[in-house]
Design a protein around this motif. Structure first.
Motif, PDB file in Angstrom:
ATOM      1  N   GLY A  18       0.808  -1.200   0.000  1.00 53.02           N
ATOM      2  CA  GLY A  18       0.000   0.000   0.000  1.00 53.02           C
ATOM      3  C   GLY A  18       0.843   1.252   0.000  1.00 53.02           C
ATOM      4  N   ILE A  19       0.193   2.361  -0.308  1.00 58.65           N
ATOM      5  CA  ILE A  19       0.848   3.658  -0.294  1.00 58.65           C
ATOM      6  C   ILE A  19      -0.029   4.612   0.489  1.00 58.65           C
ATOM      7  N   ALA A  20       0.604   5.527   1.220  1.00 61.02           N
ATOM      8  CA  ALA A  20      -0.116   6.495   2.024  1.00 61.02           C
ATOM      9  C   ALA A  20       0.509   7.866   1.827  1.00 61.02           C
ATOM     10  N   LEU A  62      -2.137  -1.219  -3.444  1.00 59.90           N
ATOM     11  CA  LEU A  62      -1.783  -1.396  -4.854  1.00 59.90           C
ATOM     12  C   LEU A  62      -1.861  -2.847  -5.308  1.00 59.90           C
ATOM     13  N   PHE A  63      -1.161  -3.753  -4.560  1.00 60.00           N
ATOM     14  CA  PHE A  63      -1.085  -5.148  -4.975  1.00 60.00           C
ATOM     15  C   PHE A  63      -1.332  -6.053  -3.778  1.00 60.00           C
ATOM     16  N   ASP A  64      -1.773  -7.250  -4.079  1.00 57.81           N
ATOM     17  CA  ASP A  64      -2.022  -8.243  -3.044  1.00 57.81           C
ATOM     18  C   ASP A  64      -0.803  -9.145  -2.885  1.00 57.81           C
ATOM     19  N   ASN A  65      -0.483  -9.504  -1.652  1.00 53.85           N
ATOM     20  CA  ASN A  65       0.512 -10.536  -1.340  1.00 53.85           C
ATOM     21  C   ASN A  65       1.864 -10.324  -2.020  1.00 53.85           C
ATOM     22  N   LEU A  66       2.353  -9.095  -1.998  1.00 57.41           N
ATOM     23  CA  LEU A  66       3.697  -8.747  -2.485  1.00 57.41           C
ATOM     24  C   LEU A  66       3.883  -8.998  -3.978  1.00 57.41           C
ATOM     25  N   HIS A  67       2.790  -9.080  -4.742  1.00 54.22           N
ATOM     26  CA  HIS A  67       2.910  -9.356  -6.172  1.00 54.22           C
ATOM     27  C   HIS A  67       3.403  -8.146  -6.959  1.00 54.22           C
ATOM     28  N   GLY A  68       3.545  -7.000  -6.318  1.00 52.72           N
ATOM     29  CA  GLY A  68       4.164  -5.869  -6.991  1.00 52.72           C
ATOM     30  C   GLY A  68       5.598  -6.155  -7.410  1.00 52.72           C
ATOM     31  N   LEU A  69       6.222  -7.147  -6.775  1.00 48.88           N
ATOM     32  CA  LEU A  69       7.587  -7.531  -7.117  1.00 48.88           C
ATOM     33  C   LEU A  69       7.646  -8.503  -8.291  1.00 48.88           C
ATOM     34  N   ASN A 341       6.702  -0.439 -10.664  1.00 51.81           N
ATOM     35  CA  ASN A 341       5.709   0.211  -9.813  1.00 51.81           C
ATOM     36  C   ASN A 341       6.363   0.764  -8.543  1.00 51.81           C
ATOM     37  N   PRO A 342       5.673   1.610  -7.779  1.00 51.15           N
ATOM     38  CA  PRO A 342       6.301   2.227  -6.604  1.00 51.15           C
ATOM     39  C   PRO A 342       6.838   1.226  -5.585  1.00 51.15           C
ATOM     40  N   HIS A 343       6.102   0.138  -5.352  1.00 48.52           N
ATOM     41  CA  HIS A 343       6.583  -0.827  -4.349  1.00 48.52           C
ATOM     42  C   HIS A 343       7.884  -1.481  -4.797  1.00 48.52           C
ATOM     43  N   LYS A 344       7.923  -1.925  -6.052  1.00 48.60           N
ATOM     44  CA  LYS A 344       9.135  -2.570  -6.551  1.00 48.60           C
ATOM     45  C   LYS A 344      10.310  -1.599  -6.542  1.00 48.60           C
ATOM     46  N   VAL A 367      23.976  10.043  -0.910  1.00 51.11           N
ATOM     47  CA  VAL A 367      22.665   9.587  -1.360  1.00 51.11           C
ATOM     48  C   VAL A 367      21.737  10.779  -1.511  1.00 51.11           C
ATOM     49  N   VAL A 368      21.005  10.809  -2.626  1.00 54.17           N
ATOM     50  CA  VAL A 368      19.898  11.742  -2.831  1.00 54.17           C
ATOM     51  C   VAL A 368      18.656  10.896  -3.111  1.00 54.17           C
ATOM     52  N   ASP A 369      17.642  11.033  -2.262  1.00 52.22           N
ATOM     53  CA  ASP A 369      16.475  10.159  -2.335  1.00 52.22           C
ATOM     54  C   ASP A 369      15.377  10.782  -3.198  1.00 52.22           C
ATOM     55  N   ALA A 370      15.487  10.585  -4.514  1.00 49.29           N
ATOM     56  CA  ALA A 370      14.476  11.098  -5.436  1.00 49.29           C
ATOM     57  C   ALA A 370      13.148  10.380  -5.273  1.00 49.29           C
ATOM     58  N   TYR A 371      13.164   9.161  -4.741  1.00 50.10           N
ATOM     59  CA  TYR A 371      11.905   8.444  -4.505  1.00 50.10           C
ATOM     60  C   TYR A 371      11.052   9.189  -3.488  1.00 50.10           C
TER      61      TYR A 371
END
Length: 428
Positions: A18-20, A62-69, A341-344, A367-371
């Motif tokens: 998920g994303i918040a 976004l995705f179920d059961n870590l399938h974003g990977l 996707n964002p999770h991956k 490090v520069v965190d563009a994410y």
């Protein structure tokens, strides 16, 4: 600092991705989400005490059961908004972030993952894009309001928005930026977001007018106000070992000719090597890796490759390039449902970042965190076409948007990179 902690339950017990986001007219941030391991998640919400008022908390699964990977995660898309709350923050303790937030110095870029925020202290509510698609909402000389940044926030063309993290960033004037980069050689290796950032650095910060920059190029640029000042830039695309192709990412290093071309810039026999190398994994890593273990192997080989080049580049450590890891952006809009996707990308950023720190040592990698910078803007396409946050200003129709797209997120990234390249104590 005002803080709320809340628990979000997901029943039946299963893993979700998920994303918040917490946002208002003056604040946007990515809250910390902790998996408690029992089907519930702890969401930590923070805003500065001077930004009291009504906020919206939105949580999307976004995705179920870590399938974003997965290589092809589309069959597992949930894309379900499960929470939208109105929260009112009030300050009864008269607390403030101001005493904590200082301008960034070189040690502040040792942090691997940032938890920053976008704020704005002033805005022109009637501002629209001009005939060039630019949002010149504030006077370009309009100064930042402490403690969020230092310098002309109006030059970002963000209608007042500015990003800060565990420290505040300097917004460089053109003169300061040339003082930072004069007689320097920057080497970029990554996806096409680098292409945008370089162009925005040249045009919005260094006062030039450059448009035709390839995915891979090398050129020397002069200061239009002082012809004695020069900056050399080399940019190498890593989406594929062939410039016109895509979707290899770090796997492009499997091609021996490609490795040899990169290595040629860092030979110890060269009369000079780049002053700084800005590395990025990139969105093209979304497809080529069959699973996370496969990606870890590729990231380890890539880290070792760059570590070997860095160590061999010069005999004296002081002459070696400054190494900077720029994390991959958060894919926006419908791209949130794609292989990159964002999770991956968040997981891949963590993996590569940790391997690079291990390879170079924490004192030799910045490090520069563009994410984190892009995450609050990734829910729609106001600031992104899906994979890029710095496309050139234009009034052309953009994914249903007919009034011009925003490009300030990437302009801010260019300034953050300057903060890393030329820390506070190096600029007068």
């Amino acid at each position: 600092m005002l803080q709320i902690q809340m628990v979000v339950e997901q029943k039946p017990l299963k893993k979700v991705e998920g994303i918040a986001v917490v946002h208002s007219f003056v604040w946007k941030s990515r809250p910390t989400v902790k998996d408690l391991g029992d089907g519930s998640y702890l969401v930590d919400l923070k805003v500065d005490s001077r930004q009291t008022g009504l906020y919206t908390l939105k949580v999307v699964l976004l995705f179920d059961n870590l399938h974003g990977l997965d290589v092809y995660p589309e069959p597992w898309i949930l894309a379900k908004e499960v929470i939208r709350l109105k929260l009112e923050f009030t300050d009864e303790l008269n607390s403030s972030l101001q005493s904590e937030l200082q301008l960034c110095n070189k040690d502040d870029f040792r942090h691997g993952s940032w938890r920053g925020r976008w704020t704005r202290a002033k805005a022109n509510e009637s501002c629209t894009a001009d005939e060039e698609g630019r949002f010149k909402c504030l006077d370009p000389r309009e100064e930042c309001e402490p403690p969020w940044c230092q310098g002309p926030v109006g030059s970002l063309e963000s209608n007042g928005w500015v990003y800060s993290a565990h420290c505040a960033f300097r917004i460089f004037t053109q003169q300061q930026a040339w003082a930072c980069l004069n007689d320097k050689w920057l080497f970029f290796w990554g996806d096409s977001n680098h292409q945008d950032t370089i162009r925005n650095l040249l045009n919005f910060v260094l006062g030039r007018q450059d448009s035709n920059l390839g995915r891979t190029f090398e050129s020397t640029f002069s200061n239009p106000q002082n012809s004695s000042q020069f900056l050399k830039i080399t940019s190498y695309f890593n989406g594929h070992f062939t410039e016109s192709d895509n979707n290899l990412g770090l796997a492009s290093l499997a091609n021996s000719d490609y490795r040899q071309r990169l290595s040629s810039y860092f030979l110890p026999t060269n009369p000079s090597v780049p002053d700084a190398v800005i590395l990025n994994s990139g969105l093209h890593d979304g497809k080529p890796w069959t699973n996370l273990t496969h990606y870890v192997d590729g990231a380890r080989r890539a880290s070792s490759f760059w570590g070997d080049l860095w160590r061999a580049s010069r005999a004296g450590s002081s002459a070696r390039p400054k190494m900077l890891f720029r994390t991959t952006v958060a894919p926006a809009g419908e791209f949130r449902n794609k292989p990159a996707n964002p999770h991956k990308m968040e997981v891949y950023n963590t993996v590569l970042g940790e391997l690079l720190v291990s390879e170079f040592g924490p004192s030799n990698l910045e490090v520069v965190d563009a994410y984190d910078m892009t995450f609050p803007w990734h829910f729609d396409n106001q600031c992104s076409d899906g994979g890029h946050y710095g496309r050139p200003p234009a009034l052309d129709s953009w994914l249903g948007i007919h009034t011009g797209h925003h490009y300030f997120v990437d302009v801010m990234l260019a300034h953050v990179l300057l903060n890393a390249l030329c820390p506070l104590q190096q600029i007068g």
